[in-house]
Design a protein around this motif. Sequence first.
Motif, short mmCIF file in Angstrom:
data_model
loop_
_atom_site.label_atom_id
_atom_site.label_comp_id
_atom_site.label_asym_id
_atom_site.label_seq_id
_atom_site.Cartn_x
_atom_site.Cartn_y
_atom_site.Cartn_z
N ALA A 96 0.92 -1.18 -0.07
CA ALA A 96 0.14 0.11 -0.08
C ALA A 96 0.69 1.26 -0.02
O ALA A 96 1.10 1.69 1.22
N TYR A 97 1.63 1.58 -1.03
CA TYR A 97 2.29 2.62 -1.04
C TYR A 97 1.44 4.02 -1.12
O TYR A 97 1.76 5.13 -0.58
N SER A 98 0.52 4.16 -1.87
CA SER A 98 -0.39 5.12 -1.90
C SER A 98 -1.68 4.89 -2.58
O SER A 98 -1.90 5.15 -3.65
N GLY A 150 -10.80 -3.05 -1.77
CA GLY A 150 -9.48 -2.91 -0.93
C GLY A 150 -9.06 -1.71 -0.67
O GLY A 150 -9.97 -0.66 -0.57
N LYS A 151 -7.79 -1.55 -0.68
CA LYS A 151 -7.20 -0.15 -0.27
C LYS A 151 -7.47 0.88 -1.39
O LYS A 151 -7.79 2.13 -0.85
N ILE A 152 -7.30 0.60 -2.67
CA ILE A 152 -7.52 1.71 -3.53
C ILE A 152 -9.18 1.67 -3.70
O ILE A 152 -9.70 2.81 -3.89
N GLY A 153 -9.85 0.71 -3.69
CA GLY A 153 -11.07 0.87 -3.89
C GLY A 153 -11.90 1.45 -2.90
O GLY A 153 -12.81 2.62 -3.02
N PHE A 170 -18.85 -4.22 -5.23
CA PHE A 170 -19.09 -5.64 -5.14
C PHE A 170 -17.56 -5.90 -4.91
O PHE A 170 -16.51 -5.55 -5.28
N ASP A 171 -17.35 -7.01 -3.79
CA ASP A 171 -16.15 -7.39 -3.42
C ASP A 171 -16.69 -8.74 -2.86
O ASP A 171 -17.61 -9.31 -2.47
N LEU A 172 -15.54 -9.77 -2.67
CA LEU A 172 -15.67 -11.20 -2.07
C LEU A 172 -16.05 -10.97 -0.64
O LEU A 172 -17.01 -11.71 -0.10
N ASN A 227 -10.64 1.71 -15.56
CA ASN A 227 -9.79 0.61 -15.14
C ASN A 227 -8.48 1.23 -14.93
O ASN A 227 -7.68 1.58 -15.80
N THR A 228 -8.05 1.35 -13.53
CA THR A 228 -6.74 1.57 -13.12
C THR A 228 -6.12 0.28 -12.69
O THR A 228 -5.02 0.45 -12.00
N SER A 229 -6.77 -0.72 -12.84
CA SER A 229 -6.13 -2.06 -11.99
C SER A 229 -5.19 -2.67 -12.94
O SER A 229 -4.02 -2.51 -12.33
N ILE A 253 -8.61 4.31 -19.23
CA ILE A 253 -7.93 3.16 -18.75
C ILE A 253 -6.52 3.61 -18.57
O ILE A 253 -5.89 4.53 -19.31
N ASP A 254 -5.78 3.24 -17.49
CA ASP A 254 -4.50 3.59 -17.09
C ASP A 254 -3.59 2.26 -17.24
O ASP A 254 -2.33 2.07 -17.02
N VAL A 255 -4.25 1.22 -17.79
CA VAL A 255 -3.64 -0.25 -17.99
C VAL A 255 -4.30 -0.84 -19.13
O VAL A 255 -5.57 -0.60 -19.37
P1 NAI Z 1 -6.01 -4.90 -2.12
O1 NAI Z 1 -5.52 -6.29 -2.03
O2 NAI Z 1 -5.95 -3.75 -1.01
O3 NAI Z 1 -7.62 -4.94 -2.76
C1 NAI Z 1 -8.16 -5.81 -3.66
C2 NAI Z 1 -9.66 -6.20 -3.26
O4 NAI Z 1 -10.12 -6.77 -4.51
C3 NAI Z 1 -9.90 -6.73 -2.15
O5 NAI Z 1 -10.80 -6.22 -1.18
C4 NAI Z 1 -10.31 -8.23 -2.65
O6 NAI Z 1 -11.20 -8.87 -1.76
C5 NAI Z 1 -11.10 -7.95 -3.90
N1 NAI Z 1 -11.22 -8.86 -4.62
C6 NAI Z 1 -10.40 -10.03 -5.22
N2 NAI Z 1 -11.01 -10.65 -6.02
C7 NAI Z 1 -12.16 -10.16 -6.40
C8 NAI Z 1 -13.00 -10.73 -7.10
N3 NAI Z 1 -13.20 -11.69 -7.84
N4 NAI Z 1 -14.08 -9.77 -7.34
C9 NAI Z 1 -14.18 -8.21 -6.60
N5 NAI Z 1 -13.37 -8.15 -5.66
C10 NAI Z 1 -12.44 -8.79 -5.57
O7 NAI Z 1 -5.53 -4.08 -3.40
P2 NAI Z 1 -5.28 -2.50 -3.85
O8 NAI Z 1 -3.95 -2.13 -3.10
O9 NAI Z 1 -6.69 -1.69 -3.55
O10 NAI Z 1 -4.98 -2.52 -5.33
C11 NAI Z 1 -5.95 -2.99 -6.32
C12 NAI Z 1 -5.28 -3.31 -7.64
O11 NAI Z 1 -4.51 -2.23 -8.08
C13 NAI Z 1 -3.98 -4.27 -7.57
O12 NAI Z 1 -4.21 -5.44 -7.73
C14 NAI Z 1 -3.10 -3.38 -8.72
O13 NAI Z 1 -3.31 -4.47 -9.84
C15 NAI Z 1 -3.68 -2.34 -8.99
N6 NAI Z 1 -2.58 -1.16 -9.01
C16 NAI Z 1 -2.77 -0.48 -10.13
C17 NAI Z 1 -1.86 0.60 -10.00
C18 NAI Z 1 -1.59 1.61 -11.35
O14 NAI Z 1 -0.53 2.49 -11.11
N7 NAI Z 1 -2.45 1.89 -11.96
C19 NAI Z 1 -0.93 1.05 -8.89
C20 NAI Z 1 -1.25 0.20 -7.65
C21 NAI Z 1 -2.26 -0.91 -7.67
#
Ligand code: NAI
Length: 328
Positions: A96-98, A150-153, A170-172, A227-229, A253-255
């Motif tokens: 969790a860098y930011s 999660g943290k970003i959401g 929606f989350d698990l 989509n930034t994931s 989109i960022d990805v």
């Molecule tokens: P996190 O691990 O804190 O949160 C992920 C959330 O997704 C969790 O609450 C988890 O339960 C949920 N999840 C898992 N499987 C799921 C499913 N099938 N359906 C719905 N929810 C589900 O991760 P965080 O830090 O929030 O990061 C999320 C994503 O963002 C990372 O996986 C990474 O790919 C992406 N990211 C993109 C960046 C960018 O610069 N564009 C920078 C940092 C992260």
Amino acid sequence: MVFFSAQPYDKTYFTQWNNQGLDLVFFEPALTEQTVELAQGAAAVCVFVNDIVNQAVLARLAALGVKVVALRCAGFNHVDLEAARALGLRVCRVPAYSPEAVAEHSLALLLTLNRKTHKAYNRVREQNFSLHGLMGQNLYGKTIGVIGTGKIGQAFCRIMLGMGCRVMAFDLVANTAMQAMGVDYQPLLEVLKADVVSLHCPLNEQTRHLINDQTLLGMKDGAVLLNTSRGGLIDTPAVIRALKKGKLGALGIDVYEQEEKLFFRDLSTDIIQDDVLQRLSGFPNVLITAHQAFFTHEALTEIAQTTLESVGALLKGQKIRTEAALLV
Ligand code: NAI
């Protein structure tokens, strides 16, 4: 500690925060089966999102004497953690860098697409003060669907609640703190009916191509998709079909699924061979940024500090909380 895919800013921040006394060596090429030999003599390697960290590469790293693989990112979908564990390699990441850096970038994509400030900027500079085609919508009162809290959401939910939006998620696992703030957890198909859908879940076998022809059909006509994931969450040709039909109102989109061949490089004089990305770039209602959501001063500081601290501890054989192998 040998860095792959190193950019000038990596060198700046890691050099500034290197209080572990590590000898830092920066290489521009990505880690691949061809470039892995650059790790010769290193105790640790540091990689980013598009480096190849598969079984073959990990086996070669281990054979070269590398002990630690440090991911200077949060996502670890590109790393074969089972192979790393079997080879005795320790893998750490920056969980969790930011979160706010990424969540705020999602907002930037949304506001730009909605209020067309990217077009207004160019127009006014050319003394075209017409408002034709620039109309947006109030976000206040609109429904935002967040996939993955999660943290970003969570950071994104807080921002959108602050803007007076209704937030569905929606989350698990539902997050009780978010529910207390007013986030309404619903099944995935309900959340996809929102005015704006923003993806914040990790890429894995369950989430790959979460947005596809079928799920796009269930989305609201004219919805905005963000989509930034990770690029693989979206079936890009399906999204192009939805944009061509006008079903999808806008895409930010960022990805991108094939980004490793393109992003983080200046290809402005090259002929881009990726026709899918080129088609996407041609839509007036598509905004693409090249994986920059993380790119803030605060995030880079945290990435450098956490990574160096983790590598220092792992090389001393200590246990750390950011060890990705613990997640297998
Ligand atoms: P996190 O691990 O804190 O949160 C992920 C959330 O997704 C969790 O609450 C988890 O339960 C949920 N999840 C898992 N499987 C799921 C499913 N099938 N359906 C719905 N929810 C589900 O991760 P965080 O830090 O929030 O990061 C999320 C994503 O963002 C990372 O996986 C990474 O790919 C992406 N990211 C993109 C960046 C960018 O610069 N564009 C920078 C940092 C992260």
